[in-house]
Design a protein around this motif. Structure first.
Motif, PDB file in Angstrom:
ATOM      1  N   ASN A  54      45.273  62.366  96.558  1.00 52.11           N
ATOM      2  CA  ASN A  54      45.868  61.658  95.432  1.00 52.11           C
ATOM      3  C   ASN A  54      44.851  60.673  94.881  1.00 52.11           C
ATOM      4  OD1 ASN A  54      48.563  62.805  95.651  1.00 52.11           O
ATOM      5  ND2 ASN A  54      48.685  61.643  97.550  1.00 52.11           N
ATOM      6  N   ILE A  55      44.737  60.623  93.579  1.00 51.08           N
ATOM      7  CA  ILE A  55      43.807  59.713  92.928  1.00 51.08           C
ATOM      8  C   ILE A  55      44.606  58.594  92.279  1.00 51.08           C
ATOM      9  CG2 ILE A  55      42.019  59.459  91.168  1.00 51.08           C
ATOM     10  CD1 ILE A  55      41.513  62.513  91.532  1.00 51.08           C
TER      11      ILE A  55
ATOM     12  N   LEU B 250      42.200  50.028  85.861  1.00 48.40           N
ATOM     13  CA  LEU B 250      41.106  49.714  84.946  1.00 48.40           C
ATOM     14  C   LEU B 250      39.781  49.461  85.659  1.00 48.40           C
ATOM     15  CD1 LEU B 250      40.472  49.297  81.970  1.00 48.40           C
ATOM     16  CD2 LEU B 250      41.095  46.891  82.244  1.00 48.40           C
ATOM     17  N   TYR B 251      39.829  48.916  86.879  1.00 50.75           N
ATOM     18  CA  TYR B 251      38.604  48.491  87.551  1.00 50.75           C
ATOM     19  C   TYR B 251      38.211  49.305  88.784  1.00 50.75           C
ATOM     20  CZ  TYR B 251      39.476  44.534  84.557  1.00 50.75           C
ATOM     21  OH  TYR B 251      39.714  43.754  83.467  1.00 50.75           O
ATOM     22  N   SER B 252      39.108  50.118  89.289  1.00 51.40           N
ATOM     23  CA  SER B 252      38.760  50.846  90.513  1.00 51.40           C
ATOM     24  C   SER B 252      39.523  52.158  90.631  1.00 51.40           C
ATOM     25  CB  SER B 252      39.051  49.977  91.743  1.00 51.40           C
ATOM     26  OG  SER B 252      40.440  49.755  91.845  1.00 51.40           O
ATOM     27  N   MET B 253      39.063  52.941  91.568  1.00 52.22           N
ATOM     28  CA  MET B 253      39.715  54.210  91.856  1.00 52.22           C
ATOM     29  C   MET B 253      39.817  54.344  93.368  1.00 52.22           C
ATOM     30  SD  MET B 253      38.697  58.098  90.747  1.00 52.22           S
ATOM     31  CE  MET B 253      37.125  58.086  91.575  1.00 52.22           C
ATOM     32  N   LYS B 254      40.964  54.786  93.853  1.00 53.65           N
ATOM     33  CA  LYS B 254      41.189  54.949  95.284  1.00 53.65           C
ATOM     34  C   LYS B 254      41.670  56.369  95.547  1.00 53.65           C
ATOM     35  CE  LYS B 254      43.971  53.226  99.076  1.00 53.65           C
ATOM     36  NZ  LYS B 254      45.110  52.396  99.471  1.00 53.65           N
TER      37      LYS B 254
END
Length: 74
Positions: free
Chosen positions: A45-46, A50-54
């Motif tokens: 799962n992505i 606005l500032y990051s992706m996990k």
């Protein structure tokens, strides 16, 4: 949710070790990752803002799954 936590093989599974590494979790050097499961399906799962992706890695299907609830706690 990762089905590994309720599997009898969680402590020695190579796939679970890979998932732990992807989650930046500490992997015990004492662990014997000797079991390679068959027919596994990992869902990634992505979660992005606005500032990051996990990335969230979960094993959702495994032909070698043997249910033993809470085995990972022992």
């Amino acid at each position: 949710m990762c089905i590994c936590i309720n599997c009898q093989h969680v402590k020695d599974c190579t796939t679970y070790k890979i998932i732990l590494i992807q989650h930046n979790q500490r992997v015990s050097s004492k662990s014997n990752t000797i079991f390679t499961p068959s027919n596994t399906l990992i869902q990634i799962n992505i979660n992005q803002n606005l500032y990051s992706m996990k990335l969230e890695w979960d094993l959702v299907e495994c032909a070698s799954f043997v249910e033993k609830p809470g085995f990972w706690l022992i």
